[in-house]
Write a protein that holds these residues in place. Structure first.
Motif, PDB file in Angstrom:
ATOM      1  N   MET A 183       4.349 -32.571  -3.376  1.00 60.66           N
ATOM      2  CA  MET A 183       4.114 -31.132  -3.274  1.00 60.66           C
ATOM      3  C   MET A 183       3.571 -30.697  -1.903  1.00 60.66           C
ATOM      4  SD  MET A 183       5.286 -29.503  -5.784  1.00 60.66           S
ATOM      5  CE  MET A 183       6.404 -30.486  -6.781  1.00 60.66           C
ATOM      6  N   PRO A 184       2.575 -31.376  -1.344  1.00 61.50           N
ATOM      7  CA  PRO A 184       2.118 -30.955  -0.006  1.00 61.50           C
ATOM      8  C   PRO A 184       3.199 -31.093   1.063  1.00 61.50           C
ATOM      9  CG  PRO A 184       0.475 -32.340  -1.064  1.00 61.50           C
ATOM     10  CD  PRO A 184       1.723 -32.450  -1.889  1.00 61.50           C
ATOM     11  N   VAL A 185       4.090 -32.070   0.886  1.00 57.31           N
ATOM     12  CA  VAL A 185       5.165 -32.259   1.855  1.00 57.31           C
ATOM     13  C   VAL A 185       6.166 -31.107   1.787  1.00 57.31           C
ATOM     14  CG1 VAL A 185       7.064 -33.791   2.561  1.00 57.31           C
ATOM     15  CG2 VAL A 185       4.897 -34.764   1.761  1.00 57.31           C
ATOM     16  N   LEU A 186       6.399 -30.578   0.593  1.00 54.95           N
ATOM     17  CA  LEU A 186       7.389 -29.519   0.401  1.00 54.95           C
ATOM     18  C   LEU A 186       6.866 -28.128   0.749  1.00 54.95           C
ATOM     19  CD1 LEU A 186       8.992 -30.492  -3.041  1.00 54.95           C
ATOM     20  CD2 LEU A 186       9.934 -30.891  -0.755  1.00 54.95           C
ATOM     21  N   MET A 187       5.593 -27.878   0.444  1.00 48.88           N
ATOM     22  CA  MET A 187       5.085 -26.509   0.487  1.00 48.88           C
ATOM     23  C   MET A 187       4.779 -26.029   1.910  1.00 48.88           C
ATOM     24  SD  MET A 187       5.273 -25.284  -2.446  1.00 48.88           S
ATOM     25  CE  MET A 187       6.098 -26.151  -3.784  1.00 48.88           C
ATOM     26  N   PRO A 188       5.100 -24.740   2.200  1.00 48.21           N
ATOM     27  CA  PRO A 188       4.850 -24.192   3.539  1.00 48.21           C
ATOM     28  C   PRO A 188       3.387 -23.825   3.775  1.00 48.21           C
ATOM     29  CG  PRO A 188       5.812 -22.506   2.119  1.00 48.21           C
ATOM     30  CD  PRO A 188       5.822 -23.783   1.329  1.00 48.21           C
ATOM     31  N   HIS A 189       2.600 -23.770   2.720  1.00 46.47           N
ATOM     32  CA  HIS A 189       1.177 -23.452   2.836  1.00 46.47           C
ATOM     33  C   HIS A 189       0.345 -24.703   2.559  1.00 46.47           C
ATOM     34  CE1 HIS A 189       0.816 -18.854   2.697  1.00 46.47           C
ATOM     35  NE2 HIS A 189       2.105 -19.115   2.843  1.00 46.47           N
ATOM     36  N   PRO A 190      -0.849 -24.786   3.122  1.00 46.95           N
ATOM     37  CA  PRO A 190      -1.769 -25.850   2.720  1.00 46.95           C
ATOM     38  C   PRO A 190      -2.090 -25.724   1.235  1.00 46.95           C
ATOM     39  CG  PRO A 190      -2.555 -24.746   4.708  1.00 46.95           C
ATOM     40  CD  PRO A 190      -1.421 -23.926   4.180  1.00 46.95           C
ATOM     41  N   LEU A 191      -2.292 -26.842   0.579  1.00 43.40           N
ATOM     42  CA  LEU A 191      -2.609 -26.862  -0.842  1.00 43.40           C
ATOM     43  C   LEU A 191      -4.019 -27.405  -1.053  1.00 43.40           C
ATOM     44  CD1 LEU A 191       0.671 -28.340  -2.408  1.00 43.40           C
ATOM     45  CD2 LEU A 191       0.105 -25.938  -1.952  1.00 43.40           C
ATOM     46  N   ALA A 192      -4.693 -26.857  -2.053  1.00 46.01           N
ATOM     47  CA  ALA A 192      -5.999 -27.378  -2.467  1.00 46.01           C
ATOM     48  C   ALA A 192      -5.869 -27.864  -3.900  1.00 46.01           C
ATOM     49  CB  ALA A 192      -7.076 -26.302  -2.361  1.00 46.01           C
ATOM     50  N   TYR A 193      -6.087 -29.154  -4.100  1.00 49.45           N
ATOM     51  CA  TYR A 193      -6.043 -29.728  -5.437  1.00 49.45           C
ATOM     52  C   TYR A 193      -7.384 -29.522  -6.131  1.00 49.45           C
ATOM     53  CZ  TYR A 193      -1.599 -32.148  -4.676  1.00 49.45           C
ATOM     54  OH  TYR A 193      -0.275 -32.439  -4.449  1.00 49.45           O
ATOM     55  N   VAL A 194      -7.323 -29.344  -7.440  1.00 50.96           N
ATOM     56  CA  VAL A 194      -8.531 -29.320  -8.273  1.00 50.96           C
ATOM     57  C   VAL A 194      -8.588 -30.671  -8.976  1.00 50.96           C
ATOM     58  CG1 VAL A 194      -9.749 -28.177 -10.159  1.00 50.96           C
ATOM     59  CG2 VAL A 194      -8.328 -26.827  -8.596  1.00 50.96           C
ATOM     60  N   PHE A 195      -9.630 -31.449  -8.694  1.00 50.91           N
ATOM     61  CA  PHE A 195      -9.677 -32.798  -9.248  1.00 50.91           C
ATOM     62  C   PHE A 195     -11.113 -33.218  -9.529  1.00 50.91           C
ATOM     63  CE2 PHE A 195      -9.719 -33.091  -4.627  1.00 50.91           C
ATOM     64  CZ  PHE A 195     -10.773 -33.969  -4.381  1.00 50.91           C
ATOM     65  N   LYS A 196     -11.271 -34.254 -10.339  1.00 57.49           N
ATOM     66  CA  LYS A 196     -12.604 -34.752 -10.686  1.00 57.49           C
ATOM     67  C   LYS A 196     -13.227 -35.447  -9.480  1.00 57.49           C
ATOM     68  CE  LYS A 196     -10.502 -38.846 -12.846  1.00 57.49           C
ATOM     69  NZ  LYS A 196     -10.360 -39.602 -14.100  1.00 57.49           N
TER      70      LYS A 196
END
Length: 249
Positions: free
Chosen positions: A91-104
């Motif tokens: 997903m980060p490789v595909l997306m044009p925007h930076p991504l923030a994951y929600v994780f433990k």
């Protein structure tokens, strides 16, 4: 046997490259933070995915990129089908925007990989404190969305076997309603090539289907999640019908 050998080589490729890359990121983070550091991390993810393609013969086919919001600060919350580690990397490789994951938060303690993640703008939560955890997600999520960073969540919460459906939790849609950001449902057939918790990867094509944005303003989070669930699961049946032959949708 050939798939096992290929999978071993790919695992070695990731292990050999992640340590120096994490060290580079940790050193770079002394002076570089935010979006530039994020794209440095994506460079390693891209190398892992290129290795997956070259070594293991796993390809991906993406449809619906035109459905993504346009604009540097246009908000979005991506709600993604979760079958394996593949979509976490892809997903980060595909997306044009930076991504923030929600994780433990426990993932931050993973040597090198977790240490590098700790230097990025992600949302790590303590699941033992549910109310405080969600308040933190909303607070940090709003701040990141305002900067043009998209939030990505897996509503099923864990990797689900091919042809099955997990319980869709409304955390992602609750965040969307709280922030006013639209949700983007995404179906991924990753288990066709990389099954959950499996070491061996099989050659093939993984389909990634990006749905149209669903507005969250004025919506009930549970009702909104049911709409997301229906779209994702219907799309999974369409993309991977062989996996659902024994189920009724």
């Amino acid at each position: 046997m050939l798939n096992l050998i290929r999978s071993v080589v790919h695992a070695l490729w990731m292990a050999v490259t992640v340590i120096p890359w994490a060290i580079i990121m940790l050193v770079a983070s002394i002076r570089i933070r935010g979006v530039p550091l994020y794209w440095m991390a994506v460079m390693w993810l891209a190398s892992a995915m290129k290795g997956l393609r070259a070594i293991c013969g796993v390809e991906w086919r993406v449809t619906g990129m035109e459905n993504l919001p346009v604009g540097r600060t246009s908000p979005a919350i991506l709600l993604v089908k979760h079958q394996s580690t593949l979509e976490t990397f892809l997903m980060p490789v595909l997306m044009p925007h930076p991504l923030a994951y929600v994780f433990k938060k426990e993932l931050l303690y993973v040597p090198f990989f977790g240490w590098a993640m700790a230097r990025l703008d992600m949302i790590h939560i303590d699941r033992s404190q549910r109310t405080q955890a969600f308040n933190k997600v909303v607070q940090q999520g709003q701040k990141l969305l305002d900067q043009g960073i998209w939030i990505i969540m897996f509503p099923e919460g864990t990797r689900i076997p091919r042809g099955q459906k997990g319980t869709y939790k409304s955390g992602g849609t609750r965040l969307a309603v709280a922030t006013g950001a639209p949700v983007i449902p995404i179906a991924v057939t990753s288990a066709k090539c990389w099954e959950r918790k499996a070491f061996i990867k099989r050659p093939g094509i993984v389909d990634v289907s990006i749905g149209q944005p669903i507005p969250s303003a004025g919506r009930d989070p549970e009702d909104l999640m049911r709409e997301v669930e229906h779209w994702i699961e219907s799309e999974m049946h369409r993309l991977d019908p062989d996996a659902y032959k024994s189920t009724v949708h």
